[in-house]
Design a protein around this motif. Sequence first.
Motif, PDB file in Angstrom:
ATOM      1  N   GLY A  89       0.811  -1.210   0.000  1.00 50.09           N
ATOM      2  CA  GLY A  89       0.000   0.000   0.000  1.00 50.09           C
ATOM      3  C   GLY A  89       0.840   1.253   0.000  1.00 50.09           C
ATOM      4  O   GLY A  89       2.008   1.240  -0.394  1.00 50.09           O
ATOM      5  N   ASN A  90       0.249   2.355   0.444  1.00 48.59           N
ATOM      6  CA  ASN A  90       0.939   3.624   0.566  1.00 48.59           C
ATOM      7  C   ASN A  90       2.039   3.498   1.633  1.00 48.59           C
ATOM      8  O   ASN A  90       1.791   3.002   2.735  1.00 48.59           O
ATOM      9  N   ALA A  91       3.244   3.949   1.316  1.00 52.49           N
ATOM     10  CA  ALA A  91       4.385   3.732   2.204  1.00 52.49           C
ATOM     11  C   ALA A  91       4.178   4.363   3.577  1.00 52.49           C
ATOM     12  O   ALA A  91       4.471   3.737   4.607  1.00 52.49           O
ATOM     13  N   VAL A  92       3.666   5.594   3.617  1.00 49.52           N
ATOM     14  CA  VAL A  92       3.472   6.264   4.899  1.00 49.52           C
ATOM     15  C   VAL A  92       2.411   5.552   5.723  1.00 49.52           C
ATOM     16  O   VAL A  92       2.562   5.357   6.941  1.00 49.52           O
ATOM     17  N   GLU A  93       1.318   5.136   5.073  1.00 47.94           N
ATOM     18  CA  GLU A  93       0.264   4.429   5.801  1.00 47.94           C
ATOM     19  C   GLU A  93       0.767   3.087   6.328  1.00 47.94           C
ATOM     20  O   GLU A  93       0.404   2.666   7.440  1.00 47.94           O
ATOM     21  N   LEU A  94       1.594   2.399   5.545  1.00 43.87           N
ATOM     22  CA  LEU A  94       2.179   1.137   6.017  1.00 43.87           C
ATOM     23  C   LEU A  94       3.031   1.383   7.259  1.00 43.87           C
ATOM     24  O   LEU A  94       2.958   0.629   8.239  1.00 43.87           O
ATOM     25  N   ALA A  95       3.842   2.442   7.223  1.00 41.10           N
ATOM     26  CA  ALA A  95       4.710   2.740   8.361  1.00 41.10           C
ATOM     27  C   ALA A  95       3.892   3.081   9.600  1.00 41.10           C
ATOM     28  O   ALA A  95       4.206   2.642  10.716  1.00 41.10           O
ATOM     29  N   LYS A  96       2.814   3.859   9.426  1.00 37.79           N
ATOM     30  CA  LYS A  96       1.957   4.203  10.563  1.00 37.79           C
ATOM     31  C   LYS A  96       1.300   2.957  11.149  1.00 37.79           C
ATOM     32  O   LYS A  96       1.208   2.794  12.377  1.00 37.79           O
ATOM     33  N   SER A  97       0.841   2.066  10.275  1.00 39.42           N
ATOM     34  CA  SER A  97       0.179   0.847  10.745  1.00 39.42           C
ATOM     35  C   SER A  97       1.159  -0.059  11.475  1.00 39.42           C
ATOM     36  O   SER A  97       0.821  -0.669  12.499  1.00 39.42           O
ATOM     37  N   LEU A  98       2.373  -0.141  10.960  1.00 35.70           N
ATOM     38  CA  LEU A  98       3.380  -0.970  11.616  1.00 35.70           C
ATOM     39  C   LEU A  98       3.730  -0.401  12.979  1.00 35.70           C
ATOM     40  O   LEU A  98       3.858  -1.148  13.964  1.00 35.70           O
ATOM     41  N   ARG A  99       3.853   0.910  13.071  1.00 34.81           N
ATOM     42  CA  ARG A  99       4.150   1.520  14.368  1.00 34.81           C
ATOM     43  C   ARG A  99       3.020   1.270  15.364  1.00 34.81           C
ATOM     44  O   ARG A  99       3.267   0.982  16.543  1.00 34.81           O
ATOM     45  N   ALA A 100       1.769   1.347  14.897  1.00 34.66           N
ATOM     46  CA  ALA A 100       0.638   1.096  15.787  1.00 34.66           C
ATOM     47  C   ALA A 100       0.659  -0.345  16.300  1.00 34.66           C
ATOM     48  O   ALA A 100       0.329  -0.610  17.462  1.00 34.66           O
ATOM     49  N   ALA A 101       1.053  -1.280  15.437  1.00 37.30           N
ATOM     50  CA  ALA A 101       1.142  -2.673  15.864  1.00 37.30           C
ATOM     51  C   ALA A 101       2.260  -2.858  16.875  1.00 37.30           C
ATOM     52  O   ALA A 101       2.095  -3.539  17.899  1.00 37.30           O
ATOM     53  N   LEU A 102       3.408  -2.239  16.625  1.00 35.01           N
ATOM     54  CA  LEU A 102       4.529  -2.360  17.556  1.00 35.01           C
ATOM     55  C   LEU A 102       4.208  -1.733  18.908  1.00 35.01           C
ATOM     56  O   LEU A 102       4.762  -2.145  19.940  1.00 35.01           O
ATOM     57  N   ALA A 103       3.301  -0.766  18.926  1.00 35.76           N
ATOM     58  CA  ALA A 103       2.904  -0.135  20.184  1.00 35.76           C
ATOM     59  C   ALA A 103       2.176  -1.108  21.106  1.00 35.76           C
ATOM     60  O   ALA A 103       2.049  -0.859  22.304  1.00 35.76           O
ATOM     61  N   GLU A 104       1.689  -2.232  20.551  1.00 35.79           N
ATOM     62  CA  GLU A 104       1.058  -3.275  21.365  1.00 35.79           C
ATOM     63  C   GLU A 104       2.105  -4.123  22.084  1.00 35.79           C
ATOM     64  O   GLU A 104       1.758  -4.990  22.879  1.00 35.79           O
ATOM     65  N   SER A 105       3.377  -3.896  21.781  1.00 38.85           N
ATOM     66  CA  SER A 105       4.471  -4.579  22.463  1.00 38.85           C
ATOM     67  C   SER A 105       5.299  -3.544  23.220  1.00 38.85           C
ATOM     68  O   SER A 105       5.002  -2.345  23.189  1.00 38.85           O
ATOM     69  N   LYS A 106       6.348  -4.004  23.881  1.00 40.08           N
ATOM     70  CA  LYS A 106       7.247  -3.087  24.579  1.00 40.08           C
ATOM     71  C   LYS A 106       8.492  -2.782  23.742  1.00 40.08           C
ATOM     72  O   LYS A 106       9.503  -2.327  24.274  1.00 40.08           O
TER      73      LYS A 106
END
Length: 250
Positions: A89-106
Amino acid sequence: VYRVAFPRTDLHVTVGNITMRPGLALGSWAAFSGSDENASVMGDLVLQQNELNPVIVKLRSSGFEITAVHNHLMNESPHLIYTHYHGHGNAVELAKSLRAALAESKTPMGKPAAASPPTGELPGFVKKIEDTLGAKGSWAGGVLAFGIPRADTITDGGMTLTAPQGVAESINFQEAGPGKVATTGDFVMIAEEVNPVISALEDHHIEVTALHSHMLTEQPRLLFMHFWAVGSPESVAQGIKAALEKIHTK
């Protein structure tokens, strides 16, 4: 390919009496390719057991594919789960989504300190291993790392994959006490190479810790073999060299 690393510097992971440095086997990563509007990202996340499903739920809610969930090590404490993923998908949106997922971890998400060049003499084991393997590694954070590319072309969804996207033989070493090193990583193989590599490792007392896939639609089909050994730099490197001789590398 633009690759971003998220080392799990927050974790204190041991195997026996050895404390693993983050660069040895605790490196989450993401590799972006394509264009701003039509990008691809693939990678691997190092997670604790209670982090796994919250991260997966976030990734799936953003349309990411989960391509593998498994161990890489044995007898590590705490136990770790490695989660491989692929998004489009859109590179920026992918990066935002990945960061949101990583926020579920430490997973630490602060800006990493700029890498400084090594100062002083490198440990003696570095030259011994490089001479045995006939390759130059990179030294950072107390870990000697090698990325040895396969000689054949690997594709996934019509895209040709490069070494930073996880299709190189990845071999890491760190000091493990006086006169000893620990090694781990993964060999990237086609089916016909798997059992010759196992035999080469076993002949040199290197343990196989996992054998599995990391992707879903790659061509040719790849198998990834993880390993672990502690011993003298010479003996461990000889075992790794014997395994590499069974693989079609450049």
